[in-house]
Design a protein around this motif. Structure first.
Motif, PDB file in Angstrom:
ATOM      1  N   ILE A 154     -31.168   1.855  -5.026  1.00  0.00           N
ATOM      2  CA  ILE A 154     -29.846   2.145  -4.445  1.00  0.00           C
ATOM      3  C   ILE A 154     -29.240   3.360  -5.125  1.00  0.00           C
ATOM      4  N   LYS A 155     -29.467   3.450  -6.463  1.00  0.00           N
ATOM      5  CA  LYS A 155     -28.906   4.586  -7.194  1.00  0.00           C
ATOM      6  C   LYS A 155     -29.571   5.887  -6.757  1.00  0.00           C
ATOM      7  N   ALA A 162     -30.697   6.526  -3.851  1.00  0.00           N
ATOM      8  CA  ALA A 162     -30.472   6.824  -2.437  1.00  0.00           C
ATOM      9  C   ALA A 162     -29.467   7.958  -2.283  1.00  0.00           C
ATOM     10  N   ILE A 163     -29.622   8.712  -1.213  1.00  0.00           N
ATOM     11  CA  ILE A 163     -28.692   9.803  -0.944  1.00  0.00           C
ATOM     12  C   ILE A 163     -27.353   9.236  -0.505  1.00  0.00           C
ATOM     13  N   TYR A 164     -27.443   8.193   0.295  1.00  0.00           N
ATOM     14  CA  TYR A 164     -26.271   7.523   0.830  1.00  0.00           C
ATOM     15  C   TYR A 164     -25.421   6.953  -0.292  1.00  0.00           C
ATOM     16  N   GLU A 165     -24.126   7.163  -0.238  1.00  0.00           N
ATOM     17  CA  GLU A 165     -23.287   6.740  -1.352  1.00  0.00           C
ATOM     18  C   GLU A 165     -22.472   5.484  -1.053  1.00  0.00           C
ATOM     19  N   CYS A 166     -21.496   5.592  -0.185  1.00  0.00           N
ATOM     20  CA  CYS A 166     -20.701   4.389   0.056  1.00  0.00           C
ATOM     21  C   CYS A 166     -20.155   4.397   1.475  1.00  0.00           C
ATOM     22  N   GLY A 167     -19.417   3.358   1.781  1.00  0.00           N
ATOM     23  CA  GLY A 167     -18.952   3.162   3.142  1.00  0.00           C
ATOM     24  C   GLY A 167     -19.990   2.388   3.918  1.00  0.00           C
ATOM     25  N   LEU A 168     -19.859   2.375   5.217  1.00  0.00           N
ATOM     26  CA  LEU A 168     -20.815   1.638   6.023  1.00  0.00           C
ATOM     27  C   LEU A 168     -21.946   2.565   6.445  1.00  0.00           C
ATOM     28  N   GLU A 169     -23.127   2.020   6.459  1.00  0.00           N
ATOM     29  CA  GLU A 169     -24.265   2.830   6.877  1.00  0.00           C
ATOM     30  C   GLU A 169     -24.170   3.106   8.367  1.00  0.00           C
TER      31      GLU A 169
END
Lengths: 123, 205
Positions: A42-43, A45-52
């Motif tokens: 998860i760390k 991952a490019i995606y950080e926060c909010g909803l995917e």
């Protein structure tokens, strides 16, 4: 060797190199000892926060939405102008009433055109 | 070194320290909280950072907007079941060693919304919490108190052996599973490695 005219130059070069690399090495060593990395999927991952996000952004909207938006404007603009018209209706002359009638009829013509084209039937 | 001897030396103008103390002194005074508010407690958290209460005095003025630059998660407010996966995800993305303050009744247990269908009954079901602050919401002084408690906790951590910081412990888990938003509840309802159901059905009561 020490008698070579370039000896002092070489010594200075090595010192300059050490001056630059030693702090980097110390930082690397410090991080290795005192701050070892602890990665996880998860760390990383490019995606950080909010909803995917779901699905693709390249979706095609039905053109019927656009037509509905335009037709909505007929009623929207009409209401905006009819309200002040109604408020001062009794004090208006025949010319003003005729101008308003033309305006309303123009909008209604647009609606009638859309209706005749079958835009209002949602299939 | 004997503590009394150390104090005696300090009186004579000699500072004696260990590498561990120096390291922890640096760590406890450079905690970077995450700029992340959930509910009304966040308002108190914001007040804590402002001039009147001034969390900057404790080295924690840099509220980072990215979890990758933060190492303190202040769970400030009600964690709904919809939000819980995001909170756990943010915790997973934070830099090690990371700490968690559960701020307010909601973050501890669900608070006044505990009986609600959509509220997580305590963030400690999914992530390890270091300091709990009761209150609804806790005053800024309470948050500062919790922060000082966390600093004391960091200062007391040995660098080797049992109870060492997580980043120096290769076996400590780095990833905490993110719950999924299921049909009736979060899946799984709790992370068994950090939370155990309290004994509520004790025989004879």
């Amino acid at each position: 060797m020490a008698s070579s005219p370039y000896f002092s130059l070489a010594a200075l070069f090595v010192a300059a190199l050490g001056f630059g690399l030693a702090p980097l090495g110390l930082v690397w060593l410090w991080a290795k000892i005192y701050s070892p990395p602890k990665p996880n999927s998860i760390k990383n991952a490019i995606y950080e926060c909010g909803l995917e996000s779901k699905g693709d952004a390249w979706v095609q909207f039905r053109s019927a939405y656009y037509l509905y938006g335009i037709i909505f404007l007929i009623f929207d603009v009409e209401a905006v102008f009819l309200l002040p018209f109604a408020v001062v209706f009794t004090s208006l002359g025949a010319v003003a009433c005729a101008a308003m009638l033309v305006f309303v009829l123009l909008l209604i013509e647009g609606l009638a055109w859309a209706w005749a084209k079958g835009v209002l039937t949602w299939s | 070194m004997d503590n009394r001897l150390k104090i005696e030396l300090e009186r004579q103008g000699i500072v004696a320290t260990t590498l561990q103390e120096l390291y922890n002194w640096g760590r406890k005074n450079s905690v970077w909280p995450m700029q992340f508010g959930l509910a009304c407690c966040a308002i108190e958290m914001i007040a804590t950072t402002m001039a009147r209460y001034d969390l900057a005095r404790f080295g924690a003025e840099v509220f980072r907007s990215s979890p990758r630059q933060a190492d303190l998660l202040i769970v400030s407010g009600t964690v709904t079941k919809k939000m819980a996966p995001q909170v756990v995800r943010l915790y997973n993305q934070m830099a090690e060693p990371r700490y968690v303050i559960a701020m307010g009744a909601c973050a501890i247990s669900g608070g006044p919304f505990k009986q609600g269908y959509n509220v997580l009954k305590g963030i400690d079901r999914y992530i390890p919490v270091d300091v709990y602050i009761p209150g609804c919401p806790p005053r800024p002084e309470a948050l500062i108190e919790a922060f000082i408690a966390l600093q004391k906790k960091i200062a007391a951590q040995p660098l080797t052996g049992e109870g060492r910081p997580r980043h120096l412990d290769a076996d400590a888990p780095g990833e905490f599973p993110v719950p999924a938003f299921g049909e009736h509840d979060l899946e799984p309802p709790a992370n068994e490695s950090v939370w155990h159901a309290p004994l509520t059905q004790i025989q004879g009561t």
